[in-house]
Design an enzyme around this catalytic site. Sequence first.
Site, PDB file in Angstrom:
ATOM      1  N   GLU A  34      57.140  35.026  36.109  1.00  0.00           N
ATOM      2  CA  GLU A  34      56.043  34.171  35.613  1.00  0.00           C
ATOM      3  C   GLU A  34      56.650  32.915  35.003  1.00  0.00           C
ATOM      4  O   GLU A  34      57.531  32.998  34.162  1.00  0.00           O
ATOM      5  CB  GLU A  34      55.194  34.928  34.591  1.00  0.00           C
ATOM      6  N   GLY A  39      49.098  36.275  32.782  1.00  0.00           N
ATOM      7  CA  GLY A  39      47.661  36.431  33.040  1.00  0.00           C
ATOM      8  C   GLY A  39      47.098  35.296  33.884  1.00  0.00           C
ATOM      9  O   GLY A  39      45.997  35.403  34.413  1.00  0.00           O
ATOM     10  N   GLY A  40      47.844  34.172  33.970  1.00  0.00           N
ATOM     11  CA  GLY A  40      47.433  33.097  34.883  1.00  0.00           C
ATOM     12  C   GLY A  40      46.169  32.371  34.464  1.00  0.00           C
ATOM     13  O   GLY A  40      45.801  32.318  33.287  1.00  0.00           O
ATOM     14  N   THR A  41      45.496  31.814  35.457  1.00  0.00           N
ATOM     15  CA  THR A  41      44.357  30.915  35.233  1.00  0.00           C
ATOM     16  C   THR A  41      43.198  31.608  34.522  1.00  0.00           C
ATOM     17  O   THR A  41      42.677  31.109  33.525  1.00  0.00           O
ATOM     18  CB  THR A  41      43.853  30.378  36.596  1.00  0.00           C
ATOM     19  N   CYS A  42      42.754  32.742  35.055  1.00  0.00           N
ATOM     20  CA  CYS A  42      41.547  33.392  34.537  1.00  0.00           C
ATOM     21  C   CYS A  42      41.686  33.668  33.039  1.00  0.00           C
ATOM     22  O   CYS A  42      40.797  33.377  32.250  1.00  0.00           O
ATOM     23  CB  CYS A  42      41.287  34.696  35.299  1.00  0.00           C
ATOM     24  N   HIS A 441      11.723  49.667  33.384  1.00  0.00           N
ATOM     25  CA  HIS A 441      10.904  48.608  32.793  1.00  0.00           C
ATOM     26  C   HIS A 441      11.230  48.471  31.316  1.00  0.00           C
ATOM     27  O   HIS A 441      11.378  49.491  30.647  1.00  0.00           O
ATOM     28  CB  HIS A 441       9.416  48.941  32.955  1.00  0.00           C
TER      29      HIS A 441
HETATM   30  C1  LIG Z   1      37.600  26.626  34.523  1.00  0.00           C
HETATM   31  C2  LIG Z   1      37.644  27.797  35.456  1.00  0.00           C
HETATM   32  C3  LIG Z   1      36.713  28.794  35.329  1.00  0.00           C
HETATM   33  C4  LIG Z   1      36.734  29.872  36.201  1.00  0.00           C
HETATM   34  N1  LIG Z   1      35.794  30.848  36.059  1.00  0.00           N
HETATM   35  C5  LIG Z   1      35.794  31.895  36.904  1.00  0.00           C
HETATM   36  C6  LIG Z   1      34.834  32.929  36.768  1.00  0.00           C
HETATM   37  O1  LIG Z   1      33.982  32.886  35.885  1.00  0.00           O
HETATM   38  N2  LIG Z   1      34.892  33.970  37.638  1.00  0.00           N
HETATM   39  C7  LIG Z   1      35.826  34.042  38.618  1.00  0.00           C
HETATM   40  O2  LIG Z   1      35.824  35.004  39.382  1.00  0.00           O
HETATM   41  N3  LIG Z   1      36.758  33.087  38.762  1.00  0.00           N
HETATM   42  C8  LIG Z   1      36.762  32.014  37.926  1.00  0.00           C
HETATM   43  N4  LIG Z   1      37.714  31.054  38.069  1.00  0.00           N
HETATM   44  C9  LIG Z   1      38.731  31.200  39.126  1.00  0.00           C
HETATM   45  C10 LIG Z   1      39.813  32.187  38.679  1.00  0.00           C
HETATM   46  O3  LIG Z   1      40.351  31.800  37.448  1.00  0.00           O
HETATM   47  C11 LIG Z   1      40.902  32.249  39.729  1.00  0.00           C
HETATM   48  O4  LIG Z   1      40.316  32.471  40.970  1.00  0.00           O
HETATM   49  C12 LIG Z   1      41.864  33.378  39.429  1.00  0.00           C
HETATM   50  O5  LIG Z   1      42.497  33.202  38.186  1.00  0.00           O
HETATM   51  C13 LIG Z   1      42.894  33.436  40.567  1.00  0.00           C
HETATM   52  O6  LIG Z   1      43.946  34.172  40.189  1.00  0.00           O
HETATM   53  P1  LIG Z   1      45.256  34.254  41.022  1.00  0.00           P
HETATM   54  O7  LIG Z   1      45.606  35.676  40.963  1.00  0.00           O
HETATM   55  O8  LIG Z   1      45.160  33.642  42.346  1.00  0.00           O
HETATM   56  O9  LIG Z   1      46.332  33.341  40.237  1.00  0.00           O
HETATM   57  P2  LIG Z   1      46.344  32.630  38.852  1.00  0.00           P
HETATM   58  O10 LIG Z   1      45.482  33.311  37.863  1.00  0.00           O
HETATM   59  O11 LIG Z   1      46.145  31.191  39.039  1.00  0.00           O
HETATM   60  O12 LIG Z   1      47.832  32.898  38.362  1.00  0.00           O
HETATM   61  C14 LIG Z   1      48.944  32.427  39.039  1.00  0.00           C
HETATM   62  C15 LIG Z   1      50.165  32.561  38.136  1.00  0.00           C
HETATM   63  O13 LIG Z   1      51.330  32.234  38.890  1.00  0.00           O
HETATM   64  C16 LIG Z   1      52.213  31.486  38.071  1.00  0.00           C
HETATM   65  N5  LIG Z   1      53.089  30.706  38.944  1.00  0.00           N
HETATM   66  C17 LIG Z   1      52.727  29.680  39.757  1.00  0.00           C
HETATM   67  N6  LIG Z   1      53.797  29.242  40.439  1.00  0.00           N
HETATM   68  C18 LIG Z   1      54.844  29.998  40.042  1.00  0.00           C
HETATM   69  C19 LIG Z   1      56.225  30.017  40.375  1.00  0.00           C
HETATM   70  N7  LIG Z   1      56.738  29.176  41.270  1.00  0.00           N
HETATM   71  N8  LIG Z   1      57.018  30.904  39.767  1.00  0.00           N
HETATM   72  C20 LIG Z   1      56.494  31.774  38.856  1.00  0.00           C
HETATM   73  N9  LIG Z   1      55.215  31.807  38.508  1.00  0.00           N
HETATM   74  C21 LIG Z   1      54.394  30.935  39.088  1.00  0.00           C
HETATM   75  C22 LIG Z   1      51.272  30.641  37.224  1.00  0.00           C
HETATM   76  O14 LIG Z   1      51.925  30.207  36.045  1.00  0.00           O
HETATM   77  C23 LIG Z   1      50.140  31.613  36.949  1.00  0.00           C
HETATM   78  O15 LIG Z   1      50.370  32.338  35.767  1.00  0.00           O
HETATM   79  C24 LIG Z   1      37.731  29.963  37.205  1.00  0.00           C
HETATM   80  C25 LIG Z   1      38.698  28.964  37.320  1.00  0.00           C
HETATM   81  C26 LIG Z   1      38.656  27.890  36.461  1.00  0.00           C
HETATM   82  C27 LIG Z   1      39.713  26.825  36.604  1.00  0.00           C
END
Ligand SMILES: Cc1cc2nc3c(=O)[nH]c(=O)nc-3n(C[C@H](O)[C@H](O)[C@H](O)COP(=O)(O)OP(=O)(O)OC[C@H]3O[C@@H](n4cnc5c(N)ncnc54)[C@H](O)[C@@H]3O)c2cc1C
Length: 460
Positions: A34, A39-42, A441
Amino acid sequence: MATSFDAIVIGTGQAGPSLAARLAQAGMTVAVIERKLFGGTCVNTGCIPTKTMVASAYAAHLARRAADFGVSVGGGVTVDMKRVKARKDEISGQSRTGVETWLKGLPNCTVYQGGARFESAHEVSVGPDRLTAERIFINVGGRAVIPAMPGIGEVPYLTNSSMMDVDFLPPHLVVVGGSYIGLEFAQMFRRFGSEVTVVTSGSRLISREDEDISAAVYSILEREGIRIRLNARCITLARRGDSIGAGLECTGGPPEVVGSHLLLAVGRRPNTDDLGLENAGVAQDKQGYIAVDDQLRTNVAGIWALGDCNGKGGFTHTSYNDFEIVAANLLDSDPRRVSDRIPAHALYIDPPLGRAGLTEAEVRKSGRTALIATRPMTCVGRAVEKGETQGFMKVLVDGETKLILGAAILGMSGDEVIHSILDVMYAKAPYTVMQRAMHIHPTVSELVPTLLGDLKPLVP
Ligand SMILES: Cc1cc2nc3c(=O)[nH]c(=O)nc-3n(C[C@H](O)[C@H](O)[C@H](O)COP(=O)(O)OP(=O)(O)OC[C@H]3O[C@@H](n4cnc5c(N)ncnc54)[C@H](O)[C@@H]3O)c2cc1C
């Protein structure tokens, strides 16, 4: 000297950690890499923090409407943005720490913190470390697109990530982008007390949805005082003293909107540009999404791509479903496929939109014989009782098989109620099963059987 593992997982989004745990449980040695926040984006800049903020915005909205319910709160409603952010940080932080602690405590699992880069099809570097494995799983997610608009280099802007640091009330937030992320931020900041203008090049909001949904969402937002400028064909940005001007070329209205802060929400792009995919020979499409088959295998044997980076989902639930598909194929001899899943998502404005399956436009385009029913939320007792009657329900059924093709519930609890329809779709049961079900209901769900009783032929 490279360290050898049975599997490498790159990224700790919604698929990677669960997959790492399953592989480690199966006795494999696993490296998890990582580069930023566990935990990434979500967890950090997406679903969890935004829905936490949506909850704060809802509280403010309800407090302002308190008198409608016979409740007096005394004085005007103000929002303490520092406390909104602190609450959001705590909830998001707990989740992030949970993922990190879990991964670091997993037997057979080694966590590396740093950016991963392919050196070859089976070798990945993380800073000075070299790791090899026969199986590599890419779960690198995506980030906000920064569009090449004229003037973009001259003005400060926010994205979904930097919005997470905002602990003050922007006097006037200009949101460029009329889709899911932009609209959620637009409504929440309006409810916090900002002036908000949404600018989009599209002729309607959330253009992936049906036109009636777009129009209803437009009305909901406009009623709260959000200004919406459609058809902004050529958006240009410029400094206007301490403010930011967005030139529009819209049909109608002034040619420029001037705001204090600018949020860019015009789409996402995959984090694949600095991953060294070319060193491994992994194929991508023109937008950089990694090409995968129905079981999420890339063109290179032993490399899989899961989550947003494969362009097959874009949601947390699709990424998690990717994990389930890969784990089922690799560990359970269960040939699950991406094409098994029914598209489903929600838009978390208030009231929310829950969507499953095909849109009406898609059904029409398919040319099949179909039935349709709609019902306004004003006819839903539970919504009337709670004073939340905006929106409507819509369902589409195949005229021959009687299977449900798709549904949209824009209204109170729409994000939850849609699942009762989604599950019937997965069961491949005719709509009549649900039409005859006795629901509780008073709920919004109790109107779904009634809605199905109103089906009429979809006139071409
Ligand atoms: C504002 C916003 C609101 C959202 N709301 C919702 C919602 O309500 N419901 C829903 O279903 N989805 C929602 N989403 C979308 C959802 O967040 C993403 O679809 C989901 O997080 C995708 O996860 P993922 O597993 O693809 O990767 P991500 O969660 O994006 O994680 C990828 C990880 O990989 C790491 N990484 C990247 N490149 C490298 C590398 N070269 N080496 C090591 N690590 C790396 C990053 O740092 C990150 O931690 C939302 C998105 C945004 C931006």
